[in-house]
Design a protein around this motif. Structure first.
Motif, mmCIF file in Angstrom:
data_model
loop_
_atom_site.group_PDB
_atom_site.id
_atom_site.type_symbol
_atom_site.label_atom_id
_atom_site.label_comp_id
_atom_site.label_asym_id
_atom_site.label_seq_id
_atom_site.Cartn_x
_atom_site.Cartn_y
_atom_site.Cartn_z
ATOM 1 N N GLN A 151 14.077 -7.886 -23.579
ATOM 2 C CA GLN A 151 13.871 -7.220 -24.873
ATOM 3 C C GLN A 151 14.801 -7.797 -25.940
ATOM 4 N N ASP A 152 16.078 -8.002 -25.582
ATOM 5 C CA ASP A 152 17.032 -8.593 -26.517
ATOM 6 C C ASP A 152 16.560 -9.967 -26.962
ATOM 7 N N MET A 153 16.106 -10.760 -26.017
ATOM 8 C CA MET A 153 15.670 -12.117 -26.309
ATOM 9 C C MET A 153 14.487 -12.116 -27.277
ATOM 10 N N LEU A 154 13.529 -11.220 -27.055
ATOM 11 C CA LEU A 154 12.355 -11.156 -27.928
ATOM 12 C C LEU A 154 12.735 -10.750 -29.353
ATOM 13 N N VAL A 155 13.631 -9.794 -29.465
ATOM 14 C CA VAL A 155 14.081 -9.364 -30.796
ATOM 15 C C VAL A 155 14.801 -10.496 -31.508
ATOM 16 N N LEU A 156 15.748 -11.144 -30.809
ATOM 17 C CA LEU A 156 16.494 -12.231 -31.435
ATOM 18 C C LEU A 156 15.607 -13.424 -31.760
ATOM 19 N N HIS A 157 14.631 -13.715 -30.913
ATOM 20 C CA HIS A 157 13.711 -14.816 -31.188
ATOM 21 C C HIS A 157 12.974 -14.558 -32.504
ATOM 22 N N CYS A 158 12.497 -13.340 -32.672
ATOM 23 C CA CYS A 158 11.789 -12.978 -33.895
ATOM 24 C C CYS A 158 12.690 -13.117 -35.126
ATOM 25 N N LEU A 159 13.943 -12.668 -35.011
ATOM 26 C CA LEU A 159 14.869 -12.723 -36.138
ATOM 27 C C LEU A 159 15.354 -14.140 -36.420
ATOM 28 N N MET A 192 19.186 -2.311 -31.209
ATOM 29 C CA MET A 192 20.005 -3.136 -32.090
ATOM 30 C C MET A 192 21.473 -2.758 -31.984
ATOM 31 N N ARG A 193 21.767 -1.465 -31.871
ATOM 32 C CA ARG A 193 23.168 -1.053 -31.701
ATOM 33 C C ARG A 193 23.735 -1.588 -30.400
ATOM 34 N N ARG A 194 22.967 -1.511 -29.321
ATOM 35 C CA ARG A 194 23.434 -2.030 -28.035
ATOM 36 C C ARG A 194 23.616 -3.539 -28.073
ATOM 37 N N LEU A 195 22.706 -4.228 -28.747
ATOM 38 C CA LEU A 195 22.802 -5.681 -28.839
ATOM 39 C C LEU A 195 24.040 -6.097 -29.632
ATOM 40 N N ARG A 196 24.288 -5.409 -30.737
ATOM 41 C CA ARG A 196 25.496 -5.703 -31.519
ATOM 42 C C ARG A 196 26.750 -5.508 -30.668
ATOM 43 N N ARG A 197 26.780 -4.387 -29.926
ATOM 44 C CA ARG A 197 27.941 -4.085 -29.095
ATOM 45 C C ARG A 197 28.102 -5.115 -27.991
ATOM 46 N N LYS A 198 26.988 -5.527 -27.387
ATOM 47 C CA LYS A 198 27.035 -6.517 -26.311
ATOM 48 C C LYS A 198 27.621 -7.838 -26.809
ATOM 49 N N VAL A 199 27.173 -8.294 -27.965
ATOM 50 C CA VAL A 199 27.673 -9.554 -28.517
ATOM 51 C C VAL A 199 29.148 -9.432 -28.881
ATOM 52 N N GLU A 200 29.516 -8.309 -29.494
ATOM 53 C CA GLU A 200 30.916 -8.094 -29.890
ATOM 54 C C GLU A 200 31.831 -8.085 -28.671
ATOM 55 N N GLU A 201 31.431 -7.375 -27.624
ATOM 56 C CA GLU A 201 32.272 -7.273 -26.426
ATOM 57 C C GLU A 201 32.366 -8.590 -25.675
ATOM 58 N N ALA A 202 31.287 -9.372 -25.675
ATOM 59 C CA ALA A 202 31.278 -10.628 -24.919
ATOM 60 C C ALA A 202 31.948 -11.769 -25.651
ATOM 61 N N SER A 203 31.918 -11.735 -26.982
ATOM 62 C CA SER A 203 32.385 -12.904 -27.741
ATOM 63 C C SER A 203 33.483 -12.606 -28.743
ATOM 64 N N GLY A 204 33.664 -11.318 -29.098
ATOM 65 C CA GLY A 204 34.630 -10.990 -30.130
ATOM 66 C C GLY A 204 34.110 -11.241 -31.529
ATOM 67 N N GLN A 205 32.829 -11.625 -31.647
ATOM 68 C CA GLN A 205 32.231 -11.884 -32.947
ATOM 69 C C GLN A 205 31.130 -10.876 -33.242
ATOM 70 N N SER A 206 30.939 -10.612 -34.534
ATOM 71 C CA SER A 206 29.885 -9.690 -34.944
ATOM 72 C C SER A 206 28.555 -10.432 -35.036
ATOM 73 N N LEU A 207 27.511 -9.823 -34.519
ATOM 74 C CA LEU A 207 26.180 -10.412 -34.617
ATOM 75 C C LEU A 207 25.776 -10.456 -36.092
ATOM 76 N N PRO A 208 25.403 -11.638 -36.617
ATOM 77 C CA PRO A 208 25.099 -11.756 -38.051
ATOM 78 C C PRO A 208 23.712 -11.251 -38.398
ATOM 79 N N VAL A 209 23.494 -9.975 -38.167
ATOM 80 C CA VAL A 209 22.210 -9.345 -38.477
ATOM 81 C C VAL A 209 22.462 -8.223 -39.471
ATOM 82 N N LYS A 210 21.798 -8.310 -40.598
ATOM 83 C CA LYS A 210 21.912 -7.298 -41.644
ATOM 84 C C LYS A 210 20.773 -6.304 -41.510
ATOM 85 N N THR A 211 21.095 -5.022 -41.580
ATOM 86 C CA THR A 211 20.079 -3.985 -41.534
ATOM 87 C C THR A 211 19.495 -3.758 -42.925
ATOM 88 N N LEU A 212 18.195 -3.805 -43.022
ATOM 89 C CA LEU A 212 17.494 -3.539 -44.275
ATOM 90 C C LEU A 212 17.012 -2.099 -44.224
#
Length: 227
Positions: A151-159, A192-212
């Motif tokens: 599911q994460d992969m499909l969302v990120l692929h689209c974005l 999206m909240r879980r994906l942001r948290r996953k990226v932050e915890e794994a890399s220390g960086q914020s996922l560059p996705v802006k919520t519209l």
């Protein structure tokens, strides 16, 4: 990604503002007092500041005055419950670039920061994010690797295939293989909240996705997709 330092002593509002700034595509450092601001502020990294002026250990106006006297080329927005004309004039005279009331819509704060960033000629970092479809992995700038669910992969692929453009919720739900009319929108928000948290915890960086607001999302960094 532009670094913003936030100074707000009220915990709930600090959390709300920090999350809002993250969603707007900034990297937000949250502080609750003058002492914490002084400890966390890094002149070489922080280019914008959102500062409350009524604080438990002093006045934000004095902080702004010190920053200006030190010569820091920092864009400063006062965000305060004190909203009289005299308060605004005093804040701007001290050295703030803008003065907003806490009663304003947060979209006004976002527009103010964006205009200030343009005036200061600030630019987001252009490091590249890579989505590896086969192994379902997100490669973060500087090399960290984040494993993804289907599911994460499909969302990120689209974005990421539309990086820099606004992508509607409808398009994302279709990419997930679901019917938009029958899809519970809270599921997408939760993912999206879980994906942001996953990226932050794994890399220390914020996922560059802006919520519209109520319409979709935007991946606002350089991106490539590896099949």
């Amino acid at each position: 990604m532009i670094d913003v330092i936030l100074l707000e002593d009220e915990p709930v509002l600090r959390q709300e503002l920090g999350e809002f700034l993250d969603e707007e595509g900034y990297r937000a450092t949250r502080t609750a007092s003058l002492a914490e601001f002084e400890q966390q502020f890094q002149a070489h990294r922080h280019h914008l500041a959102v500062i409350d002026i009524g604080l438990p250990d002093g006045s934000g106006l004095q902080l702004i005055q010190r920053l200006r006297q030190s010569g820091h080329p920092l864009g400063i927005v006062i965000f305060s419950a004190r909203g009289t004309t005299a308060d605004r004039i005093n804040g701007l005279d001290i050295g703030a670039d803008h003065y907003l009331s806490k009663g304003c819509d947060l979209e006004e704060l976002a527009a103010t920061l964006a205009a200030l960033a343009r005036r200061l000629e600030l630019r987001s970092q252009h490091a590249q994010w890579s989505l590896e479809v086969g192994p379902r992995r997100l490669r973060v700038p500087a090399g960290a690797s984040v494993p993804l669910s289907q599911q994460d992969m499909l969302v990120l692929h689209c974005l990421m295939e539309n990086a820099g453009n606004n992508v509607s919720r409808d398009c994302i739900v279709q990419a997930l293989g679901a019917d938009y009319l029958n899809y519970d929108q809270r599921r997408l928000d939760t993912q999206m909240r879980r994906l942001r948290r996953k990226v932050e915890e794994a890399s220390g960086q914020s996922l560059p996705v802006k919520t519209l607001r109520n319409s979709g999302y935007c991946f606002h960094a350089r991106a490539r997709i590896v099949l």
